[in-house]
Design an enzyme around this catalytic site. Structure first.
Site, PDB file in Angstrom:
ATOM      1  N   GLU A   1       0.843  -1.197   0.000  1.00  0.00           N
ATOM      2  CA  GLU A   1       0.000   0.000   0.000  1.00  0.00           C
ATOM      3  C   GLU A   1       0.882   1.252   0.000  1.00  0.00           C
ATOM      4  OE1 GLU A   1      -1.826   0.476   4.175  1.00  0.00           O
ATOM      5  OE2 GLU A   1      -1.252  -1.623   4.017  1.00  0.00           O
TER       6      GLU A   1
ATOM      7  N   LYS B   1       2.739   4.687   1.010  1.00  0.00           N
ATOM      8  CA  LYS B   1       3.177   5.285   2.278  1.00  0.00           C
ATOM      9  C   LYS B   1       2.672   6.729   2.241  1.00  0.00           C
ATOM     10  CE  LYS B   1       7.083   5.789   5.362  1.00  0.00           C
ATOM     11  NZ  LYS B   1       6.861   7.180   5.769  1.00  0.00           N
TER      12      LYS B   1
ATOM     13  N   ASP C   1       1.917  10.509   3.122  1.00  0.00           N
ATOM     14  CA  ASP C   1       2.785  11.531   3.674  1.00  0.00           C
ATOM     15  C   ASP C   1       1.939  12.443   4.555  1.00  0.00           C
ATOM     16  OD1 ASP C   1       5.096  12.788   4.136  1.00  0.00           O
ATOM     17  OD2 ASP C   1       5.296  13.698   2.154  1.00  0.00           O
TER      18      ASP C   1
ATOM     19  N   TYR D   1      -4.298   1.871   8.228  1.00  0.00           N
ATOM     20  CA  TYR D   1      -3.354   0.921   7.629  1.00  0.00           C
ATOM     21  C   TYR D   1      -2.889  -0.189   8.562  1.00  0.00           C
ATOM     22  CZ  TYR D   1       0.032   4.254   9.650  1.00  0.00           C
ATOM     23  OH  TYR D   1       0.721   5.082  10.481  1.00  0.00           O
TER      24      TYR D   1
ATOM     25  N   LYS E   1      11.185   3.796  -0.220  1.00  0.00           N
ATOM     26  CA  LYS E   1      10.946   5.232  -0.441  1.00  0.00           C
ATOM     27  C   LYS E   1      11.117   5.620  -1.914  1.00  0.00           C
ATOM     28  CE  LYS E   1      10.653   7.836   2.771  1.00  0.00           C
ATOM     29  NZ  LYS E   1      11.314   8.193   4.015  1.00  0.00           N
TER      30      LYS E   1
ATOM     31  N   CYS F   1      14.694  46.211 -18.955  1.00  0.00           N
ATOM     32  CA  CYS F   1      14.767  44.868 -19.528  1.00  0.00           C
ATOM     33  C   CYS F   1      16.228  44.429 -19.644  1.00  0.00           C
ATOM     34  CB  CYS F   1      14.107  44.874 -20.902  1.00  0.00           C
ATOM     35  SG  CYS F   1      14.337  43.323 -21.786  1.00  0.00           S
TER      36      CYS F   1
ATOM     37  N   CYS G   1      16.872  44.324 -23.743  1.00  0.00           N
ATOM     38  CA  CYS G   1      16.837  45.493 -24.636  1.00  0.00           C
ATOM     39  C   CYS G   1      16.897  46.821 -23.878  1.00  0.00           C
ATOM     40  CB  CYS G   1      15.585  45.452 -25.509  1.00  0.00           C
ATOM     41  SG  CYS G   1      14.090  45.802 -24.590  1.00  0.00           S
TER      42      CYS G   1
ATOM     43  N   CYS H   1       8.625  43.789 -19.957  1.00  0.00           N
ATOM     44  CA  CYS H   1       9.483  44.659 -20.744  1.00  0.00           C
ATOM     45  C   CYS H   1       8.581  45.417 -21.691  1.00  0.00           C
ATOM     46  CB  CYS H   1      10.493  43.809 -21.530  1.00  0.00           C
ATOM     47  SG  CYS H   1      11.131  44.635 -22.996  1.00  0.00           S
TER      48      CYS H   1
ATOM     49  N   CYS I   1      12.484  44.394 -28.629  1.00  0.00           N
ATOM     50  CA  CYS I   1      13.256  43.544 -27.724  1.00  0.00           C
ATOM     51  C   CYS I   1      13.572  42.215 -28.397  1.00  0.00           C
ATOM     52  CB  CYS I   1      12.458  43.321 -26.441  1.00  0.00           C
ATOM     53  SG  CYS I   1      13.271  42.199 -25.307  1.00  0.00           S
TER      54      CYS I   1
HETATM   55  S1  IVH Z   1       2.603   0.641   8.795  1.00  0.00           S
HETATM   56  C1  IVH Z   1       4.304  -1.516  12.383  1.00  0.00           C
HETATM   57  N1  IVH Z   1       1.565   1.645   6.604  1.00  0.00           N
HETATM   58  O1  IVH Z   1       5.168   5.670   8.041  1.00  0.00           O
HETATM   59  C2  IVH Z   1       3.981  -0.834  11.092  1.00  0.00           C
HETATM   60  N2  IVH Z   1       2.858   3.070   7.991  1.00  0.00           N
HETATM   61  O2  IVH Z   1       7.960   5.011   9.774  1.00  0.00           O
HETATM   62  C3  IVH Z   1       3.641   0.575  11.275  1.00  0.00           C
HETATM   63  N3  IVH Z   1       2.987   5.393   7.160  1.00  0.00           N
HETATM   64  O3  IVH Z   1       4.892   7.196  10.934  1.00  0.00           O
HETATM   65  C4  IVH Z   1       3.472   1.399  10.092  1.00  0.00           C
HETATM   66  N4  IVH Z   1       1.743   5.090   5.375  1.00  0.00           N
HETATM   67  O4  IVH Z   1       2.620   6.824   9.988  1.00  0.00           O
HETATM   68  C5  IVH Z   1       2.318   1.874   7.692  1.00  0.00           C
HETATM   69  N5  IVH Z   1       0.549   2.412   4.640  1.00  0.00           N
HETATM   70  C6  IVH Z   1       1.300   2.640   5.736  1.00  0.00           C
HETATM   71  C7  IVH Z   1       1.817   3.912   6.004  1.00  0.00           C
HETATM   72  C8  IVH Z   1       2.611   4.085   7.152  1.00  0.00           C
HETATM   73  C9  IVH Z   1       2.438   5.964   6.085  1.00  0.00           C
HETATM   74  C10 IVH Z   1       3.853   6.100   8.149  1.00  0.00           C
HETATM   75  C11 IVH Z   1       3.490   5.846   9.586  1.00  0.00           C
HETATM   76  C12 IVH Z   1       4.791   5.958  10.325  1.00  0.00           C
HETATM   77  C13 IVH Z   1       5.809   5.847   9.275  1.00  0.00           C
HETATM   78  C14 IVH Z   1       6.664   4.655   9.521  1.00  0.00           C
END
Ligand code: IVH
Length: 678
Positions: free
Chosen positions: A121, A123, A125, A233, A321, A415, A418, A433, A439
């Site tokens: 899934e 990650k 932000d 999650y 990442k 400018c 020119c 300009c 120009c």
């Molecule tokens: S699982 C034990 N799933 O990433 C597992 N974390 O360093 C715990 N994060 O601050 C995390 N999306 O908030 C998991 N799909 C996802 C995530 C996720 C973002 C963040 C989480 C945590 C950091 C992990």
């Protein structure tokens, strides 16, 4: 409030349940991926109806009601809470080797060589939160804090539409800690920042900061006004039974009322993980929210338990990442570029930095206001952002302790190309300009635009060649393009006899054009392709446009006072009239027509789609012909499409047209159809 103690009628109870269901549903549609199905007003109507029912029968007002999400009493401070189970962090992988090593570590530990099943899934932000539910009721919401204890933000999480106040469904554990991420979708972030700018407030640097700032409000009414979403999650402490795979647990969470990622997928082995990563990295920019990588988790819960943890991270999960989209670097200097309309754009020269997958050494600073807003100086450390194909931007300045080496950025009064005075029209932010075609920078851009594909379509006359022609003094005005001698062309760098011949032939070919193309090619401010087409259709002849006053111009479809002003002023300038004359003398010609009212055109109101290759005419030509007859030409097929022209190689669009039973024509039929209008 006119609270009543009277017993609610059966009808009132049923209506209350129905409204609660609808409001919860629409809350979700609104907050998840910004796809509301009803207007704000309609939402308010449902909301008010529920509120009125609750006012009439106070026993209907339960704490999990959608009416109880907003406007709670401000908190004095956030108290600290201990998580029932610690909130862990994740190990990171930065490349494919790291991922392969992760998979191998697990196999070694499990003493097994079988392909492992991973749940994948995004990650997100945002900000990690833990929500504690007792008997299905939200009791507490907390930030991650140091992992063992965080801040109590219950009041604030209760205002977030995608966080259920009461879980619904079957087999809900008696105690359940749900972990997830709260974030702000990109669209909501843009809107919030736009509003902040209008009010003269400082905008947020990115959606993550905006989400964090919105959650850290002591007044939950402010949090309530921010477009926040929570995606679940994982789970923490649980009293009760849950399924034995991670993906099934997430399905349960979804059933009980949480949002879980739509991108959730179970794959086989590290190869499956890498495929998933590549696939989502491609779509990263198109997602409604920011993500900074992919989280891979061993799907089997018994295997997760067997693997356990090392220090603060599980052995069974990893975050792969993406390359960062924001990095810090030094601003080495600022140059000022002059565009086609004279607009002066400050361009930041940066200490090269690897960001968003490429090395960036230039970034746009947009305009003078942006420099002021950022408060940026030469020598500052700046945050550079490059997302997808977007031009790199400076989004923030890192406060500097040593200010003696900083140099203020001076916006030029003249400018840089020119030396004509730089002017900013009243009400505009862009400085320009005032040199016009005197120009050289504006001239170069004007010629590039003139030759471009959508304008006069001079094959082979690209930006580089235009620069060379102007720099060599061979082209001073646009019309000079048509009189450059062949030997001079052939003598230019990277040109030879053959390429000179080709260019002359392309220039000759471009002379037979259409009025919309010619008008667009002139580069009148605010006159894009569609406006040029509307002007040409309405007036038929160039002279009619040249002599039209601003009132007459505003009778044209989509032409308002601003566009009318620019068109009118353009044809009041002698150099422009001279340029048009010179071009006509050079042989540029088009068919002049009688003026027509758009409403009289035969295909008005029809939307056409062109797909596959056409053999007797270019796609652009077919498009122009349809537009000249009043049709709209769209890129995708829908039930509203009037007709699809399908050449050989037509694929999904043709299939869709057939499915939707939209008219389809082959090229021969299309040519015959067009012939009927000639
Ligand atoms: S699982 C034990 N799933 O990433 C597992 N974390 O360093 C715990 N994060 O601050 C995390 N999306 O908030 C998991 N799909 C996802 C995530 C996720 C973002 C963040 C989480 C945590 C950091 C992990």
């Amino acid at each position: 409030m006119s609270d009543s103690i009277s017993q609610p009628t059966a009808q009132a109870v049923a209506r209350c349940a129905e409204l609660t269901k609808q409001l919860n549903y629409h809350n979700k549609q609104y907050y998840l991926l910004d796809q509301p199905e009803i207007s704000d007003a309609e939402y308010d109507r449902l909301f008010q109806e529920l509120k009125k029912l609750e006012d009439t029968y106070s026993s209907l007002r339960v704490s999990s009601s959608p009416t109880q999400r907003v406007g709670e009493a401000p908190l004095s401070a956030f108290e600290s809470v201990v998580h029932e189970m610690p909130m862990l962090s994740l190990d990171n992988a930065f490349n494919e080797d790291d991922m392969v090593a992760f998979d191998k570590r697990i196999k070694d530990r499990l003493k097994s060589d079988e392909t492992l099943e991973y749940s994948c899934e995004p990650k997100f932000d945002g900000i990690a939160v833990s929500l504690l539910y007792r008997m299905g009721t939200l009791e507490r919401g907390a930030t991650r804090g140091d992992g063992a204890s965080g801040e109590n933000i219950t009041q604030n999480v209760r205002t977030i539409g995608s966080i259920p106040l009461q879980l619904a469904g079957e087999e809900i554990p008696a105690v359940l800690e749900v972990r997830g991420e709260i974030f702000m979708p990109k669209a909501g972030f843009e809107k919030l920042n736009k509003r902040a700018a209008e009010k003269g407030e400082k905008p947020f640097v990115n959606p993550r900061n905006a989400a964090a700032g919105s959650l850290r409000q002591l007044d939950s009414a402010i949090t309530a006004s921010r477009p926040l979403v929570m995606c679940a999650y994982n789970v923490g402490y649980v009293e009760g039974e849950l399924p034995k795979t991670h993906s099934q647990i997430l399905s349960c969470l979804k059933e009980w009322g949480f949002i879980v990622s739509e991108e959730l997928k179970v794959v086989a082995g590290v190869e499956g993980c890498l495929d998933y990563y590549r696939q989502l990295e491609q779509r990263r920019g198109a997602l409604a929210y920011d993500i900074d990588g992919i989280v891979f988790k061993i799907n089997s819960i018994p295997l997760q338990q067997q693997l356990g943890f090392v220090s603060r991270a599980p052995r069974w999960a990893i975050a792969h990442k993406f390359p960062a989209q924001e990095e810090m670097t030094t601003l080495n200097g600022v140059e000022f570029q002059v565009g086609r309309t004279g607009a002066i754009t400050p361009v930041a020269r940066l200490q090269p930095v690897f960001v968003g997958g490429v090395t960036v050494s230039n970034a746009t600073l947009h305009n003078r206001d942006e420099i002021e807003r950022l408060g940026v100086c030469v020598g500052d450390t700046v945050v550079v952002r490059r997302a997808g194909d977007v031009i790199p931007q400076i989004v923030a300045v890192v406060p500097s302790k040593i200010t003696s080496s900083l140099k203020a950025i001076e916006f030029p009064q003249h400018c840089p190309v020119c030396s004509s005075p730089v002017e900013t029209a009243p009400g505009e932010v862009v400085a320009r300009c005032s040199g016009g075609l005197i120009c050289e920078a504006q001239r170069k851009e004007a010629i590039k635009h003139f030759a471009s594909r959508q304008a006069m379509d001079v094959d082979g006359l690209g930006d580089k060649l235009v620069e060379q022609l102007v720099d060599a003094g061979l082209v001073k005005q646009i019309a000079d393009l048509f009189t450059v001698p062949k030997d001079k062309l052939a003598a230019l760098e990277r040109m030879a006899e053959k390429s000179a011949d080709n260019l002359l032939a392309a220039l000759n070919k471009s002379k037979n054009t259409t009025l919309p193309r010619f008008l667009f090619a002139l580069g009148i401010r605010e006159v894009g392709q569609a406006t040029a087409r509307n002007l040409a259709q309405h007036f038929g002849k160039l002279d009619n446009i040249i002599h039209a006053d601003t009132d007459a111009l505003q009778l044209v479809d989509d032409v308002g006072p601003v566009v009318a002003h620019f068109v009118y002023e353009f044809f009041r300038q002698n150099e422009n009239l001279q340029a048009v004359d010179d071009l006509k003398k050079a042989g540029i010609n088009w068919e002049e027509k009688e003026p027509v009212e758009v409403a009289e055109l035969p295909l008005v109101g029809q939307t056409w789609v062109l797909t596959g290759t056409l053999e007797t005419m270019a796609r652009d030509e077919a498009k122009e012909k349809l537009q000249a007859l009043g049709a709209k030409v769209a890129g995708s097929v829908s039930a509203k499409t009037y007709c699809v022209v399908a050449g050989p190689g037509a694929g999904s669009k043709l299939a869709k047209a057939e499915k939707l039973e939209v008219n389809v024509m082959d090229e021969a039929a299309f040519v015959q159809f067009l012939g009927a209008f000639e």
